[in-house]
Design a protein around this motif. Structure first.
Motif, PDB file in Angstrom:
ATOM      1  N   SER A  26     -66.715   3.096 -30.219  1.00 22.51           N
ATOM      2  CA  SER A  26     -66.084   1.785 -30.412  1.00 22.51           C
ATOM      3  C   SER A  26     -67.106   0.659 -30.309  1.00 22.51           C
ATOM      4  O   SER A  26     -66.988  -0.343 -31.005  1.00 22.51           O
ATOM      5  CB  SER A  26     -64.926   1.576 -29.434  1.00 22.51           C
ATOM      6  OG  SER A  26     -65.378   1.652 -28.100  1.00 22.51           O
ATOM      7  N   LYS A  27     -68.113   0.814 -29.473  1.00 19.89           N
ATOM      8  CA  LYS A  27     -69.163  -0.206 -29.385  1.00 19.89           C
ATOM      9  C   LYS A  27     -69.861  -0.338 -30.730  1.00 19.89           C
ATOM     10  O   LYS A  27     -70.070  -1.437 -31.232  1.00 19.89           O
ATOM     11  CB  LYS A  27     -70.190   0.163 -28.302  1.00 19.89           C
ATOM     12  CG  LYS A  27     -69.664   0.123 -26.901  1.00 19.89           C
ATOM     13  CD  LYS A  27     -70.740   0.602 -25.930  1.00 19.89           C
ATOM     14  CE  LYS A  27     -70.171   0.764 -24.541  1.00 19.89           C
ATOM     15  NZ  LYS A  27     -71.170   1.325 -23.617  1.00 19.89           N
ATOM     16  N   SER A  28     -70.215   0.796 -31.311  1.00 17.32           N
ATOM     17  CA  SER A  28     -70.909   0.803 -32.602  1.00 17.32           C
ATOM     18  C   SER A  28     -70.014   0.253 -33.707  1.00 17.32           C
ATOM     19  O   SER A  28     -70.448  -0.584 -34.511  1.00 17.32           O
ATOM     20  CB  SER A  28     -71.338   2.238 -32.935  1.00 17.32           C
ATOM     21  OG  SER A  28     -71.901   2.296 -34.218  1.00 17.32           O
ATOM     22  N   ALA A  29     -68.761   0.714 -33.754  1.00 13.01           N
ATOM     23  CA  ALA A  29     -67.846   0.268 -34.805  1.00 13.01           C
ATOM     24  C   ALA A  29     -67.593  -1.229 -34.730  1.00 13.01           C
ATOM     25  O   ALA A  29     -67.635  -1.939 -35.741  1.00 13.01           O
ATOM     26  CB  ALA A  29     -66.528   1.029 -34.701  1.00 13.01           C
ATOM     27  N   LEU A  30     -67.334  -1.747 -33.531  1.00 14.00           N
ATOM     28  CA  LEU A  30     -67.054  -3.181 -33.382  1.00 14.00           C
ATOM     29  C   LEU A  30     -68.303  -4.029 -33.607  1.00 14.00           C
ATOM     30  O   LEU A  30     -68.191  -5.183 -34.041  1.00 14.00           O
ATOM     31  CB  LEU A  30     -66.441  -3.466 -32.013  1.00 14.00           C
ATOM     32  CG  LEU A  30     -65.023  -2.916 -31.819  1.00 14.00           C
ATOM     33  CD1 LEU A  30     -64.583  -3.083 -30.369  1.00 14.00           C
ATOM     34  CD2 LEU A  30     -64.039  -3.583 -32.755  1.00 14.00           C
ATOM     35  N   ALA A  31     -69.465  -3.490 -33.337  1.00 15.29           N
ATOM     36  CA  ALA A  31     -70.703  -4.227 -33.600  1.00 15.29           C
ATOM     37  C   ALA A  31     -70.945  -4.356 -35.105  1.00 15.29           C
ATOM     38  O   ALA A  31     -71.490  -5.354 -35.571  1.00 15.29           O
ATOM     39  CB  ALA A  31     -71.894  -3.530 -32.932  1.00 15.29           C
ATOM     40  N   ALA A  42     -59.799  -7.787 -28.535  1.00 24.34           N
ATOM     41  CA  ALA A  42     -60.048  -6.480 -27.918  1.00 24.34           C
ATOM     42  C   ALA A  42     -61.527  -6.138 -28.009  1.00 24.34           C
ATOM     43  O   ALA A  42     -62.201  -6.468 -28.980  1.00 24.34           O
ATOM     44  CB  ALA A  42     -59.222  -5.400 -28.603  1.00 24.34           C
ATOM     45  N   GLY A  43     -62.021  -5.475 -26.995  1.00 19.33           N
ATOM     46  CA  GLY A  43     -63.408  -5.044 -26.970  1.00 19.33           C
ATOM     47  C   GLY A  43     -63.495  -3.537 -26.832  1.00 19.33           C
ATOM     48  O   GLY A  43     -62.467  -2.852 -26.758  1.00 19.33           O
ATOM     49  N   GLU A  59     -63.975  -1.650 -24.464  1.00 21.23           N
ATOM     50  CA  GLU A  59     -63.287  -1.115 -23.285  1.00 21.23           C
ATOM     51  C   GLU A  59     -61.796  -0.888 -23.525  1.00 21.23           C
ATOM     52  O   GLU A  59     -61.127  -0.214 -22.750  1.00 21.23           O
ATOM     53  CB  GLU A  59     -63.484  -2.047 -22.078  1.00 21.23           C
ATOM     54  CG  GLU A  59     -62.857  -3.414 -22.220  1.00 21.23           C
ATOM     55  CD  GLU A  59     -63.681  -4.415 -23.038  1.00 21.23           C
ATOM     56  OE1 GLU A  59     -63.196  -5.549 -23.192  1.00 21.23           O
ATOM     57  OE2 GLU A  59     -64.781  -4.075 -23.507  1.00 21.23           O
ATOM     58  N   ASN A  60     -61.255  -1.427 -24.619  1.00 19.61           N
ATOM     59  CA  ASN A  60     -59.841  -1.271 -24.937  1.00 19.61           C
ATOM     60  C   ASN A  60     -59.546  -0.042 -25.806  1.00 19.61           C
ATOM     61  O   ASN A  60     -58.404   0.172 -26.190  1.00 19.61           O
ATOM     62  CB  ASN A  60     -59.311  -2.519 -25.649  1.00 19.61           C
ATOM     63  CG  ASN A  60     -59.439  -3.749 -24.795  1.00 19.61           C
ATOM     64  OD1 ASN A  60     -60.259  -4.619 -25.074  1.00 19.61           O
ATOM     65  ND2 ASN A  60     -58.664  -3.825 -23.734  1.00 19.61           N
ATOM     66  N   TYR A  61     -60.560   0.746 -26.129  1.00 21.76           N
ATOM     67  CA  TYR A  61     -60.395   1.900 -27.005  1.00 21.76           C
ATOM     68  C   TYR A  61     -60.777   3.179 -26.271  1.00 21.76           C
ATOM     69  O   TYR A  61     -61.668   3.176 -25.432  1.00 21.76           O
ATOM     70  CB  TYR A  61     -61.240   1.750 -28.271  1.00 21.76           C
ATOM     71  CG  TYR A  61     -60.789   0.586 -29.112  1.00 21.76           C
ATOM     72  CD1 TYR A  61     -59.788   0.747 -30.061  1.00 21.76           C
ATOM     73  CD2 TYR A  61     -61.324  -0.686 -28.938  1.00 21.76           C
ATOM     74  CE1 TYR A  61     -59.350  -0.323 -30.830  1.00 21.76           C
ATOM     75  CE2 TYR A  61     -60.887  -1.759 -29.703  1.00 21.76           C
ATOM     76  CZ  TYR A  61     -59.906  -1.569 -30.631  1.00 21.76           C
ATOM     77  OH  TYR A  61     -59.472  -2.625 -31.382  1.00 21.76           O
ATOM     78  N   ILE A  62     -60.099   4.253 -26.615  1.00 23.59           N
ATOM     79  CA  ILE A  62     -60.362   5.559 -26.019  1.00 23.59           C
ATOM     80  C   ILE A  62     -60.951   6.457 -27.100  1.00 23.59           C
ATOM     81  O   ILE A  62     -60.409   6.555 -28.202  1.00 23.59           O
ATOM     82  CB  ILE A  62     -59.066   6.192 -25.477  1.00 23.59           C
ATOM     83  CG1 ILE A  62     -58.478   5.304 -24.386  1.00 23.59           C
ATOM     84  CG2 ILE A  62     -59.334   7.596 -24.951  1.00 23.59           C
ATOM     85  CD1 ILE A  62     -57.090   5.726 -23.942  1.00 23.59           C
ATOM     86  N   SER A  63     -62.063   7.099 -26.786  1.00 25.96           N
ATOM     87  CA  SER A  63     -62.712   7.997 -27.734  1.00 25.96           C
ATOM     88  C   SER A  63     -63.485   9.053 -26.960  1.00 25.96           C
ATOM     89  O   SER A  63     -63.934   8.794 -25.837  1.00 25.96           O
ATOM     90  CB  SER A  63     -63.669   7.208 -28.624  1.00 25.96           C
ATOM     91  OG  SER A  63     -64.407   8.073 -29.461  1.00 25.96           O
ATOM     92  N   ARG A  64     -63.618  10.213 -27.553  1.00 27.37           N
ATOM     93  CA  ARG A  64     -64.453  11.243 -26.919  1.00 27.37           C
ATOM     94  C   ARG A  64     -65.895  10.764 -26.807  1.00 27.37           C
ATOM     95  O   ARG A  64     -66.608  11.120 -25.886  1.00 27.37           O
ATOM     96  CB  ARG A  64     -64.394  12.538 -27.720  1.00 27.37           C
ATOM     97  CG  ARG A  64     -63.088  13.233 -27.592  1.00 27.37           C
ATOM     98  CD  ARG A  64     -63.109  14.552 -28.316  1.00 27.37           C
ATOM     99  NE  ARG A  64     -61.784  15.150 -28.254  1.00 27.37           N
ATOM    100  CZ  ARG A  64     -61.433  16.209 -28.907  1.00 27.37           C
ATOM    101  NH1 ARG A  64     -62.291  16.816 -29.701  1.00 27.37           N
ATOM    102  NH2 ARG A  64     -60.222  16.678 -28.792  1.00 27.37           N
ATOM    103  N   ASN A  65     -66.310   9.965 -27.786  1.00 26.73           N
ATOM    104  CA  ASN A  65     -67.657   9.397 -27.776  1.00 26.73           C
ATOM    105  C   ASN A  65     -67.534   7.967 -27.269  1.00 26.73           C
ATOM    106  O   ASN A  65     -67.072   7.083 -27.977  1.00 26.73           O
ATOM    107  CB  ASN A  65     -68.259   9.420 -29.180  1.00 26.73           C
ATOM    108  CG  ASN A  65     -69.617   8.772 -29.249  1.00 26.73           C
ATOM    109  OD1 ASN A  65     -70.067   8.102 -28.323  1.00 26.73           O
ATOM    110  ND2 ASN A  65     -70.290   8.963 -30.370  1.00 26.73           N
ATOM    111  N   GLU A  66     -67.939   7.736 -26.048  1.00 30.46           N
ATOM    112  CA  GLU A  66     -67.749   6.409 -25.437  1.00 30.46           C
ATOM    113  C   GLU A  66     -68.495   5.290 -26.155  1.00 30.46           C
ATOM    114  O   GLU A  66     -68.171   4.120 -25.993  1.00 30.46           O
ATOM    115  CB  GLU A  66     -68.158   6.437 -23.966  1.00 30.46           C
ATOM    116  CG  GLU A  66     -69.646   6.722 -23.767  1.00 30.46           C
ATOM    117  CD  GLU A  66     -70.038   6.848 -22.311  1.00 30.46           C
ATOM    118  OE1 GLU A  66     -70.650   5.894 -21.787  1.00 30.46           O
ATOM    119  OE2 GLU A  66     -69.710   7.898 -21.720  1.00 30.46           O
ATOM    120  N   HIS A  67     -69.450   5.637 -26.989  1.00 28.76           N
ATOM    121  CA  HIS A  67     -70.219   4.609 -27.704  1.00 28.76           C
ATOM    122  C   HIS A  67     -69.673   4.313 -29.097  1.00 28.76           C
ATOM    123  O   HIS A  67     -70.126   3.376 -29.753  1.00 28.76           O
ATOM    124  CB  HIS A  67     -71.691   5.016 -27.786  1.00 28.76           C
ATOM    125  CG  HIS A  67     -72.316   5.194 -26.441  1.00 28.76           C
ATOM    126  ND1 HIS A  67     -72.563   4.136 -25.604  1.00 28.76           N
ATOM    127  CD2 HIS A  67     -72.686   6.313 -25.785  1.00 28.76           C
ATOM    128  CE1 HIS A  67     -73.087   4.590 -24.482  1.00 28.76           C
ATOM    129  NE2 HIS A  67     -73.174   5.905 -24.559  1.00 28.76           N
TER     130      HIS A  67
END
Length: 88
Positions: free
Chosen positions: A54-59, A41-42, A44-52
């Protein structure tokens, strides 16, 4: 996992568990193995009020980092191939 990381950072932590035995849900849901998903999963597979978020967490903590943590603690797991899984 959250409690472990907070403890490592010197925070006081209490974990409340409703089951009569710690880890009982793992035994039920994972057949005695650690049960986790979303290896591929990347953000794009997560929903959050802050679109960034999941990018930060997964990085900062990738699926491979999680697998390394599971292996470090000698927790048994089994990776199912996508051919063995069905979407509902």
């Amino acid at each position: 996992m959250c409690a472990i990381e907070a403890g490592k950072r010197g925070r006081k932590v209490i974990v409340l568990e409703r089951a009569e035995r710690l880890g009982k849900k793992i035994l039920i849901s994972g057949g005695g193995r650690c049960n986790f998903t979303n290896l591929y999963a990347g953000p794009e597979n997560y929903i959050s009020r802050n679109e960034h978020f999941s990018k930060s967490a997964l990085a900062r903590f990738s699926p491979n980092d999680f697998i390394a943590l599971v292996e470090k603690h000698h927790i048994r797991y089994h990776e199912k191939s996508s051919a063995n899984c069905s979407a509902t």
